[in-house]
Motif scaffolding. Structure first.
Motif, PDB file in Angstrom:
ATOM      1  N   ASN A  32      61.839  23.738   3.392  1.00 15.95           N
ATOM      2  CA  ASN A  32      60.766  22.705   3.702  1.00 15.95           C
ATOM      3  C   ASN A  32      59.531  22.935   3.191  1.00 15.95           C
ATOM      4  OD1 ASN A  32      60.035  23.877   6.012  1.00 15.95           O
ATOM      5  ND2 ASN A  32      60.822  22.733   7.584  1.00 15.95           N
ATOM      6  N   LEU A  33      58.515  21.797   3.600  1.00 10.24           N
ATOM      7  CA  LEU A  33      57.053  21.977   3.479  1.00 10.24           C
ATOM      8  C   LEU A  33      56.265  23.013   4.255  1.00 10.24           C
ATOM      9  CD1 LEU A  33      54.719  21.144   1.622  1.00 10.24           C
ATOM     10  CD2 LEU A  33      54.827  19.432   2.611  1.00 10.24           C
ATOM     11  N   LYS A  34      57.249  23.158   5.296  1.00  7.91           N
ATOM     12  CA  LYS A  34      56.495  23.863   6.495  1.00  7.91           C
ATOM     13  C   LYS A  34      56.726  25.365   5.743  1.00  7.91           C
ATOM     14  CE  LYS A  34      55.999  20.680  10.313  1.00  7.91           C
ATOM     15  NZ  LYS A  34      56.913  20.456  11.701  1.00  7.91           N
ATOM     16  N   TYR A  35      57.412  25.905   5.401  1.00  4.69           N
ATOM     17  CA  TYR A  35      58.125  26.974   4.853  1.00  4.69           C
ATOM     18  C   TYR A  35      57.153  27.479   4.356  1.00  4.69           C
ATOM     19  CZ  TYR A  35      60.310  30.945   3.981  1.00  4.69           C
ATOM     20  OH  TYR A  35      60.292  32.452   3.425  1.00  4.69           O
ATOM     21  N   LEU A  36      57.183  26.646   2.646  1.00  7.34           N
ATOM     22  CA  LEU A  36      56.063  27.149   1.821  1.00  7.34           C
ATOM     23  C   LEU A  36      54.853  27.052   2.372  1.00  7.34           C
ATOM     24  CD1 LEU A  36      55.479  26.464  -0.785  1.00  7.34           C
ATOM     25  CD2 LEU A  36      55.410  25.094  -1.010  1.00  7.34           C
ATOM     26  N   ASN A  37      54.610  26.580   3.416  1.00  8.49           N
ATOM     27  CA  ASN A  37      52.931  26.393   4.098  1.00  8.49           C
ATOM     28  C   ASN A  37      52.739  27.848   4.550  1.00  8.49           C
ATOM     29  OD1 ASN A  37      51.974  24.450   2.148  1.00  8.49           O
ATOM     30  ND2 ASN A  37      52.316  23.297   3.838  1.00  8.49           N
ATOM     31  N   LEU A  38      53.619  27.943   4.882  1.00  9.39           N
ATOM     32  CA  LEU A  38      53.753  28.901   6.537  1.00  9.39           C
ATOM     33  C   LEU A  38      53.814  30.716   5.371  1.00  9.39           C
ATOM     34  CD1 LEU A  38      53.681  31.303   8.559  1.00  9.39           C
ATOM     35  CD2 LEU A  38      56.453  31.075   8.547  1.00  9.39           C
ATOM     36  N   MET A  39      54.284  30.371   3.816  1.00 10.47           N
ATOM     37  CA  MET A  39      54.535  31.580   3.115  1.00 10.47           C
ATOM     38  C   MET A  39      53.763  31.687   2.009  1.00 10.47           C
ATOM     39  SD  MET A  39      57.745  32.368  -0.020  1.00 10.47           S
ATOM     40  CE  MET A  39      56.869  31.450  -0.705  1.00 10.47           C
ATOM     41  N   VAL A  40      52.400  31.020   1.627  1.00  9.91           N
ATOM     42  CA  VAL A  40      51.789  30.471   1.193  1.00  9.91           C
ATOM     43  C   VAL A  40      50.326  32.024   2.011  1.00  9.91           C
ATOM     44  CG1 VAL A  40      49.393  29.111   0.127  1.00  9.91           C
ATOM     45  CG2 VAL A  40      51.872  28.465  -0.057  1.00  9.91           C
ATOM     46  N   SER A  41      49.872  30.542   3.424  1.00 15.20           N
ATOM     47  CA  SER A  41      49.789  31.722   4.326  1.00 15.20           C
ATOM     48  C   SER A  41      49.374  33.003   4.652  1.00 15.20           C
ATOM     49  CB  SER A  41      49.535  30.785   5.770  1.00 15.20           C
ATOM     50  OG  SER A  41      49.004  31.556   6.366  1.00 15.20           O
ATOM     51  N   ASN A  42      50.783  33.285   4.745  1.00 14.91           N
ATOM     52  CA  ASN A  42      51.116  34.769   4.971  1.00 14.91           C
ATOM     53  C   ASN A  42      50.649  35.782   3.384  1.00 14.91           C
ATOM     54  OD1 ASN A  42      51.918  34.247   7.363  1.00 14.91           O
ATOM     55  ND2 ASN A  42      54.183  34.434   6.805  1.00 14.91           N
ATOM     56  N   PHE A  43      51.188  35.127   2.433  1.00 13.39           N
ATOM     57  CA  PHE A  43      50.231  35.559   1.203  1.00 13.39           C
ATOM     58  C   PHE A  43      49.795  36.214   1.550  1.00 13.39           C
ATOM     59  CE2 PHE A  43      54.342  34.530  -1.447  1.00 13.39           C
ATOM     60  CZ  PHE A  43      55.216  35.621  -1.232  1.00 13.39           C
ATOM     61  N   LEU A  44      48.811  35.444   1.870  1.00 11.80           N
ATOM     62  CA  LEU A  44      47.569  34.515   1.556  1.00 11.80           C
ATOM     63  C   LEU A  44      47.168  36.101   1.853  1.00 11.80           C
ATOM     64  CD1 LEU A  44      46.121  31.054   1.293  1.00 11.80           C
ATOM     65  CD2 LEU A  44      45.239  33.033  -0.659  1.00 11.80           C
ATOM     66  N   LYS A  45      46.897  36.195   3.455  1.00 11.76           N
ATOM     67  CA  LYS A  45      46.430  37.258   4.513  1.00 11.76           C
ATOM     68  C   LYS A  45      46.769  38.343   4.385  1.00 11.76           C
ATOM     69  CE  LYS A  45      46.906  33.779   8.621  1.00 11.76           C
ATOM     70  NZ  LYS A  45      47.949  33.685   9.822  1.00 11.76           N
ATOM     71  N   LYS A  46      48.002  38.797   3.596  1.00  7.54           N
ATOM     72  CA  LYS A  46      48.225  40.909   3.399  1.00  7.54           C
ATOM     73  C   LYS A  46      47.788  39.777   2.044  1.00  7.54           C
ATOM     74  CE  LYS A  46      52.401  40.062   2.763  1.00  7.54           C
ATOM     75  NZ  LYS A  46      53.470  40.146   2.216  1.00  7.54           N
ATOM     76  N   GLY A  47      47.098  39.915   1.437  1.00  4.49           N
ATOM     77  CA  GLY A  47      45.957  39.864  -0.046  1.00  4.49           C
ATOM     78  C   GLY A  47      47.356  39.702  -1.399  1.00  4.49           C
ATOM     79  N   ASP A  48      48.200  39.959  -1.144  1.00  4.48           N
ATOM     80  CA  ASP A  48      49.163  39.495  -2.322  1.00  4.48           C
ATOM     81  C   ASP A  48      48.938  38.578  -3.254  1.00  4.48           C
ATOM     82  OD1 ASP A  48      50.312  41.578  -1.219  1.00  4.48           O
ATOM     83  OD2 ASP A  48      52.573  40.509  -0.518  1.00  4.48           O
TER      84      ASP A  48
END
Length: 64
Positions: A32-48
């Motif tokens: 869902n959209l919440k998971y998408l937002n969480l995934m984007v946030s995690n990618f940004l935090k890791k620097g990917d």
């Protein structure tokens, strides 16, 4: 294959993509959209993932 791997594979060669592109990609997937937002946030935090402007991203390192 996990959704994060699928996203990296699909959008890894794109110069830029938008949050809407990700939403279209996720349509029909079991997420869902919440998971998408969480995934984007995690990618940004890791620097990917790099944020170019609000809602526009890239996985590439050569764009600054």
């Amino acid at each position: 294959m996990t959704l994060t791997t699928e996203v990296k594979k699909e959008f890894g060669n794109w110069s830029t993509f938008t949050h809407t592109d990700l939403q279209v990609f996720f349509k029909g997937k079991e997420a869902n959209l919440k998971y998408l937002n969480l995934m984007v946030s995690n990618f940004l935090k890791k620097g990917d993932l790099k944020r170019i402007t609000k809602g526009v991203y890239t996985f590439r390192d050569d764009i600054e």
